[in-house]
Design a protein around this motif. Structure first.
Motif, short mmCIF file in Angstrom:
data_model
loop_
_atom_site.label_atom_id
_atom_site.label_comp_id
_atom_site.label_asym_id
_atom_site.label_seq_id
_atom_site.Cartn_x
_atom_site.Cartn_y
_atom_site.Cartn_z
N PHE A 97 0.83 -1.21 0.00
CA PHE A 97 0.00 0.00 0.00
C PHE A 97 0.87 1.26 0.00
O PHE A 97 0.58 2.22 -0.72
CB PHE A 97 -0.96 0.01 1.19
N LEU A 98 1.93 1.25 0.79
CA LEU A 98 2.82 2.42 0.83
C LEU A 98 3.50 2.65 -0.52
O LEU A 98 3.64 3.79 -0.97
CB LEU A 98 3.87 2.24 1.93
N LEU A 99 3.89 1.56 -1.19
CA LEU A 99 4.48 1.71 -2.53
C LEU A 99 3.44 2.26 -3.51
O LEU A 99 3.75 3.16 -4.31
CB LEU A 99 5.03 0.37 -3.02
N PHE A 100 2.23 1.74 -3.45
CA PHE A 100 1.14 2.26 -4.30
C PHE A 100 0.91 3.74 -4.04
O PHE A 100 0.77 4.55 -4.96
CB PHE A 100 -0.14 1.46 -4.05
N GLU A 105 1.48 9.41 -5.48
CA GLU A 105 1.96 10.76 -5.13
C GLU A 105 2.95 11.28 -6.16
O GLU A 105 2.94 12.46 -6.51
CB GLU A 105 2.61 10.74 -3.74
N LEU A 106 3.80 10.40 -6.66
CA LEU A 106 4.77 10.80 -7.68
C LEU A 106 4.07 11.20 -8.97
O LEU A 106 4.46 12.15 -9.63
CB LEU A 106 5.75 9.66 -7.93
N THR A 107 3.00 10.48 -9.29
CA THR A 107 2.27 10.74 -10.53
C THR A 107 1.42 12.01 -10.43
O THR A 107 1.40 12.82 -11.37
CB THR A 107 1.35 9.54 -10.85
N LEU A 118 7.47 6.10 -0.62
CA LEU A 118 8.26 5.07 -1.30
C LEU A 118 9.33 4.50 -0.38
O LEU A 118 9.51 3.27 -0.31
CB LEU A 118 8.88 5.63 -2.57
N LEU A 119 10.04 5.36 0.35
CA LEU A 119 11.06 4.87 1.27
C LEU A 119 10.44 4.06 2.42
O LEU A 119 10.99 3.04 2.83
CB LEU A 119 11.90 6.03 1.81
#
Length: 138
Positions: A97-100, A105-107, A118-119
């Protein structure tokens, strides 16, 4: 690094993310220039009926911002609680979920916010692979 430390690092990253998001959510109406101020004013001053209420895009923006403060705080607490007793069943979904969230957020937002998620996601996935497969219940 032990899973406990990796999850605590992730928790601290999410706490920092929560603090930054809270500042942003509480100050977004303070525009840095006249062009952005016109957009902010348009979001707040143009009301329309929606499901029996008079709302504006500014109200929706506020609401989503406050909900995200709660979600980020929940993730912070969840990661800290998981660090006390790492459980592989819960660590992997939280990490994914954190990676998603970081990719989203990056997009749609900006790299600084995405870096925290991401970290934290990578740290959580690391904890998943470093945690024992089976843990005795006694």
């Amino acid at each position: 690094m032990k899973p406990k430390i990796a999850l605590r690092v992730a928790g601290i990253l999410m706490l920092l993310h929560t603090l930054g998001h809270t500042i942003g959510a509480l100050t977004w109406k303070q525009a840095p220039n006249a062009t952005i101020q016109r957009v902010v004013d348009g979001m707040n001053n143009n009301h329309f009926p929606f499901m029996g209420s008079s709302v504006s895009l500014g109200l929706f923006f506020d609401g989503y911002g406050f909900i995200m403060i709660g979600v980020l705080l929940l993730l912070t607490v969840l990661l800290w609680l998981l660090s006390a007793e790492p459980n592989r069943r819960f660590i992997l979904p939280v990490g994914l979920f954190l990676l998603f969230m970081g990719i989203t957020e990056l997009t749609y937002f900006f790299p600084f916010a995405a870096a925290f998620s991401l970290l934290a996601g990578l740290s959580t996935i690391y904890a998943y692979f470093k945690s024992p497969l089976w843990k005795r219940s006694n």
